[in-house]
Design a protein around this motif. Structure first.
Motif, PDB file in Angstrom:
ATOM      1  N   VAL A 173      61.280  63.691  82.596  1.00 27.36           N
ATOM      2  CA  VAL A 173      60.491  62.548  83.041  1.00 27.36           C
ATOM      3  C   VAL A 173      60.373  61.519  81.918  1.00 27.36           C
ATOM      4  CG1 VAL A 173      58.229  61.808  83.881  1.00 27.36           C
ATOM      5  CG2 VAL A 173      59.224  63.946  84.705  1.00 27.36           C
ATOM      6  N   ASP A 174      60.178  61.982  80.696  1.00 31.09           N
ATOM      7  CA  ASP A 174      60.120  61.068  79.551  1.00 31.09           C
ATOM      8  C   ASP A 174      61.429  60.295  79.410  1.00 31.09           C
ATOM      9  OD1 ASP A 174      57.579  61.966  78.984  1.00 31.09           O
ATOM     10  OD2 ASP A 174      58.213  63.363  77.414  1.00 31.09           O
ATOM     11  N   SER A 175      62.537  60.972  79.668  1.00 31.14           N
ATOM     12  CA  SER A 175      63.838  60.304  79.593  1.00 31.14           C
ATOM     13  C   SER A 175      63.973  59.240  80.676  1.00 31.14           C
ATOM     14  CB  SER A 175      64.955  61.342  79.728  1.00 31.14           C
ATOM     15  OG  SER A 175      66.224  60.707  79.767  1.00 31.14           O
ATOM     16  N   MET A 176      63.491  59.550  81.876  1.00 27.90           N
ATOM     17  CA  MET A 176      63.534  58.572  82.961  1.00 27.90           C
ATOM     18  C   MET A 176      62.722  57.337  82.594  1.00 27.90           C
ATOM     19  SD  MET A 176      63.065  61.219  86.167  1.00 27.90           S
ATOM     20  CE  MET A 176      63.163  60.011  87.487  1.00 27.90           C
ATOM     21  N   LEU A 177      61.534  57.552  82.020  1.00 28.79           N
ATOM     22  CA  LEU A 177      60.682  56.428  81.619  1.00 28.79           C
ATOM     23  C   LEU A 177      61.339  55.618  80.513  1.00 28.79           C
ATOM     24  CD1 LEU A 177      58.015  54.902  81.833  1.00 28.79           C
ATOM     25  CD2 LEU A 177      57.000  56.561  80.261  1.00 28.79           C
TER      26      LEU A 177
END
Length: 443
Positions: free
Chosen positions: A164-168
């Motif tokens: 999720v951090d990568s998506m953000l």
């Protein structure tokens, strides 16, 4: 199999505050309230006293001698003499409080007493704080729990916070996803749209690795919702609420998605139905998206009374309410058909609402300009246009470039395409909609 929820962290934070009030966990049936609270209680307390007012109606008499802590505990011990009440080590969990709403009156006394932590929970169906003598204002907290959002769905599928951090990070840098990421997330997202976020449905999908029995579970939930409407409402209100609820899918399928009372029943009038619509929203079943008089800040108080759209709180339940042919085409062929616009718009509204945004849209009276959603930051208004395909967003471009809308400086296009940024329009894939609030904070 326990599915990790965002409520887990909220309850941990609540417990860690030395001055925490009793809490009421609110939400519709089957969103995971009881399971989440039980897991939290098991890991944080030596002793848990769980009272279910539906399963054991006798417990509704514990207020017979008044709402004070001692009186309630005394009556509890009379009904269940083996219950233990250990000060500082006990959680009292009052479940299904819609069957005994006056229990909320006791929360003030438990807070003042201070010996025990208290969590109350129940579906909003039937709960009316107007029926409560005192609802402990200032002595309780409310936490609204929804069905699982896409982030929680990703957790259930085994994706960690790092994903999720990568998506953000991709969103913040406007860096497109690679082909593999786009394909993977888009497929997961479509699965989520079909399933929705009801934990029992998601759990079955995870355990079986297929959609087997998912539709049956969803349709049973829809029947349960309708049964609750019959249970907690009487007379004309019951019929009107059911009519509104059943009318939402067909109205969303139309190009003009404004909810029209005249299509609910012959001769229906807005003044007779608005209370029913509010009831469905308070029950956690529908989201109301209000039309702004003009796209400007502030948003509160800037909405028309008679222009609004209605969306399902859980897109999976909207899917389950569609006709048989659409069901088969969607699940077997992954073809959204005529409902494509309705499903994507419903999902966008669901994602925004679960992120804490009230829902607003705008449509110019001459119908030449329309914006699907508008949210705000501290000092600007952000229009959001929903596109079934990655096509030109004409209304978005007009709003950003026109001097008529000084509060609008940029906008968002939600679509099936990849990330991009051009002329102050951020193109964002649907599967990133749950991150919009976090993304806007980083801008």
């Amino acid at each position: 199999m326990y599915l990790k929820r965002k409520a887990d962290q909220w309850l941990d934070d609540w417990k860690s505050r030395p001055d925490h009030n009793p809490v009421i966990v609110r939400g519709p049936r089957q969103v995971g309230k009881t399971e989440t609270i039980r897991r939290f209680a098991k890991t944080h307390y030596e002793n848990v006293v769980e009272i279910n007012f539906v399963e054991r109606p006798a417990y509704r008499q514990i207020l017979a001698d008044g709402p004070s802590t001692d009186a309630v505990l005394l009556n509890l011990s009379r009904i269940a003499p083996r219950r233990r009440f250990l000060p500082g080590k006990t959680l009292l969990f009052f479940d299904e409080i819609q069957a005994c709403p006056d229990i909320a009156t006791t929360l003030k006394f438990f807070r003042q007493d201070g010996r025990f932590d208290v969590i109350a929970s129940g579906s909003l169906l039937g709960i009316s704080y107007r029926e409560i003598e005192s609802n402990s204002v200032g002595y309780k907290e409310d936490y609204d729990m929804y069905s699982m959002d896409f982030e929680e769905f990703l957790w259930a599928k085994g994706y960690e916070a790092a994903h999720v951090d990568s998506m953000l990070a991709h969103m913040i840098d406007a860096e497109p996803f690679n082909t593999l990421e786009m394909k993977l997330y888009a497929e997961l997202f479509l699965d989520y749209c079909i399933l929705g976020g009801m934990p029992a449905v998601v759990r079955g999908y995870i355990e079986r690795g297929s959609f087997e029995a998912s539709l049956r579970l969803q349709r049973q939930l829809l029947r349960d919702y309708e049964e609750d409407m019959r249970k907690y409402l009487t007379g004309l209100d019951q019929t009107r609420v059911l009519n509104v609820f059943r009318s939402v899918p067909s109205q969303l399928a139309k190009e003009n998605k404004k909810f029209q009372i005249g299509k609910v029943a012959h001769g229906a009038r807005s003044k007779d139905y608005w209370g029913c619509i509010e009831w469905l929203a308070e029950a956690g079943i529908l989201n109301i998206c209000r039309c702004l008089r003009f796209p400007e800040l502030p948003l509160k108080g800037n909405a028309e009374d008679k222009s609004y759209k209605l969306y399902f709180r859980d897109t999976g339940l909207l899917v389950a309410s569609l006709d048989e042919e659409a069901q088969e085409n969607l699940r077997a062929n992954r073809n959204l058909g005529v409902y494509k616009g309705a499903l994507y718009e419903n999902f966008a509204g669901e994602a925004l609402a679960k992120s804490g945004y009230p829902l607003y849209y705008y449509k110019r009276s001459n119908a030449t300009l329309e914006m699907d959603f508008l949210v705000r930051t501290a000092d600007e208004l952000i229009p959001i246009e929903v596109k079934a395909q990655n096509r030109q967003a004409k209304s978005l471009k007009t709003m950003i470039e026109s001097d008529s809308y000084p509060d609008i400086k940029r906008g968002v296009k939600l679509c099936a395409g990849n990330l991009g940024l051009e002329k102050r329009i951020a193109t964002i894939p649907y599967f990133c909609a749950f991150l919009l609030r976090r993304w806007l904070r980083e801008q």
